[in-house]
Design a protein around this motif. Sequence first.
Motif, PDB file in Angstrom:
ATOM      1  N   ASP A 362       0.992  -1.327  -0.038  1.00 22.25           N
ATOM      2  CA  ASP A 362       0.006   0.010   0.019  1.00 22.25           C
ATOM      3  C   ASP A 362       0.803   1.241  -0.010  1.00 22.25           C
ATOM      4  OD1 ASP A 362      -1.548   2.039   2.020  1.00 22.25           O
ATOM      5  OD2 ASP A 362      -2.805   1.258   0.501  1.00 22.25           O
ATOM      6  N   ALA A 391       5.401 -13.191   3.898  1.00 18.27           N
ATOM      7  CA  ALA A 391       4.294 -13.186   3.096  1.00 18.27           C
ATOM      8  C   ALA A 391       4.298 -14.455   1.857  1.00 18.27           C
ATOM      9  CB  ALA A 391       4.297 -12.187   1.970  1.00 18.27           C
ATOM     10  N   GLU A 396       1.433 -15.099  -0.071  1.00 19.62           N
ATOM     11  CA  GLU A 396       0.770 -13.844  -0.345  1.00 19.62           C
ATOM     12  C   GLU A 396       1.707 -13.072  -1.297  1.00 19.62           C
ATOM     13  OE1 GLU A 396      -1.548 -13.222   3.896  1.00 19.62           O
ATOM     14  OE2 GLU A 396       0.290 -12.282   3.533  1.00 19.62           O
ATOM     15  N   THR A 398       1.270  -9.608  -1.374  1.00 27.95           N
ATOM     16  CA  THR A 398       1.183  -8.264  -0.890  1.00 27.95           C
ATOM     17  C   THR A 398       1.952  -8.316   0.468  1.00 27.95           C
ATOM     18  OG1 THR A 398      -1.020  -7.853  -1.944  1.00 27.95           O
ATOM     19  CG2 THR A 398      -0.175  -6.609  -0.139  1.00 27.95           C
ATOM     20  N   SER A 400       1.942  -6.837   3.866  1.00 24.15           N
ATOM     21  CA  SER A 400       0.963  -6.395   4.536  1.00 24.15           C
ATOM     22  C   SER A 400       1.712  -5.224   5.734  1.00 24.15           C
ATOM     23  CB  SER A 400       0.220  -7.469   5.330  1.00 24.15           C
ATOM     24  OG  SER A 400       1.019  -8.162   6.449  1.00 24.15           O
ATOM     25  N   LYS A 401       0.819  -4.594   6.550  1.00 30.16           N
ATOM     26  CA  LYS A 401       1.187  -3.670   7.497  1.00 30.16           C
ATOM     27  C   LYS A 401       1.662  -4.445   8.468  1.00 30.16           C
ATOM     28  CE  LYS A 401      -0.443   0.030  10.363  1.00 30.16           C
ATOM     29  NZ  LYS A 401      -1.650   0.648  10.933  1.00 30.16           N
ATOM     30  N   GLU A 402       1.110  -5.621   8.943  1.00 31.46           N
ATOM     31  CA  GLU A 402       1.475  -6.371  10.023  1.00 31.46           C
ATOM     32  C   GLU A 402       3.027  -6.837   9.896  1.00 31.46           C
ATOM     33  OE1 GLU A 402       0.171 -10.699  12.353  1.00 31.46           O
ATOM     34  OE2 GLU A 402      -0.742  -9.781  10.578  1.00 31.46           O
ATOM     35  N   ASN A 403       3.026  -7.371   8.606  1.00 29.13           N
ATOM     36  CA  ASN A 403       4.531  -8.032   8.062  1.00 29.13           C
ATOM     37  C   ASN A 403       5.633  -6.965   8.225  1.00 29.13           C
ATOM     38  OD1 ASN A 403       3.438 -10.481   8.263  1.00 29.13           O
ATOM     39  ND2 ASN A 403       3.257 -10.805   6.034  1.00 29.13           N
TER      40      ASN A 403
END
Length: 422
Positions: A362, A391, A396, A398, A400-403
């Motif tokens: 993002d 990921a 995945e 993408t 992610s924010k968490e990763n």
Amino acid sequence: MNQQLRNFILKSLKSESVKDISLEGTFSDVLGKTTSHEEGFILLMALTPHVYPSFFDEIIKEVYPEGGDIPELGGSRSENHRGMFPTGETVQYILAKNEIEKRLKVQQYFNSNHWFNKENIVKIEDVKDSEPIMSGKLIMSKETVHLLCFGENLKPKFSSSFPAKEVTTMMNWEDFVMNENIRKQINYIKLWIKHQQTLLNDWGMKKQSLPGFRTLFYGPSGTGKTLAASLLAKEFGRPVYRIDLSQVVSKYIGETEKNLEKIFTQAENKDWILLFDEADALFGKRTSTKSSNDRYANQEVSYLLQRVEQFNDLVILTSNFKNNIDEAFLRRFNSIIKFQKPTPEERLKLWHNAIPKKVSADEKLISQLAKNYELTGAQIVSAVLHASLLAIEKNEKTLSKENLLSGIREEFDKEEKPFSCI
């Protein structure tokens, strides 16, 4: 060529004419030097044991079929090599016989000013003080043997005699995010690499300036100091060797200097870049002399100062702190470049460069990460690597924010810094 050389030596030993062979220019194309007949002969003599071990013994046997020796021919043997090694005396006798002036001329090919010695091509092995200098065997470096046999430069292997490893990178200058000041100073180094010979020789600056270029890269870890050195080497097709200080620095008096001398000797006139990473251990400030240990430590720094000045190529020192380097070195650096932690704008570029092309993230999130977390380029790459592995594990595409936050937290934990989520 072997048969020609054989006939040349045999005729010389029998005091016959040796005008039927000329070795002038024999190795000129390979070495990039215009070689005289005598220089070509010396090179062949030094090379022969490496490709034809029994060559000289066969010649002696031909002269004395029933057994015998030729003392004036010289020669030496070693524990591993069963054949005869030619010595300075061997060359001297074949080229000059007993003519004193010619013998003295032959000796000049082995003095410190000749390109044989300066470029570590051929040397005479050191002998005891009580023995004739020319009785030492001819020594040809492994790199020269390989070059003459195969026409290509041999890269040195990491060993006790060369405690350095080549540093390479798959990155390019566009991957290296730097401010305008660093860019200008890096460009100055590039100009020296491109125009060194013109500056020193054509413009006559050789008398006024030292032969090489010395630069200090200092700043926090992970800000691109080693990467900059690698990219310079990559752009100009030069190898950069990072010195392994753990193999160089010794507690025994004089050993550190000996270890460094091996490196400088091999690197001389090779267009290599020497990189002293975390150079504080070697180039640190001299202290007041309170003990014999202090005195010897200061001698090491003095030796380094002199040796770095004599080196005719690029030497790069890196350090986290400029003040850790002895002032005598600082005065002699051609450039001193400060590498700083990236600004938010530079961090954003680094995040974009680090994220794999085949995955997405993002854009708003990346902007927030660049703004809120003061990470170096190396830390950003490490955080992206961490997030990418997480990921992949979940199949995945993408990040992610968490990763990503997990990867950033990992970097903060390494430095024991408090971490807070955005």
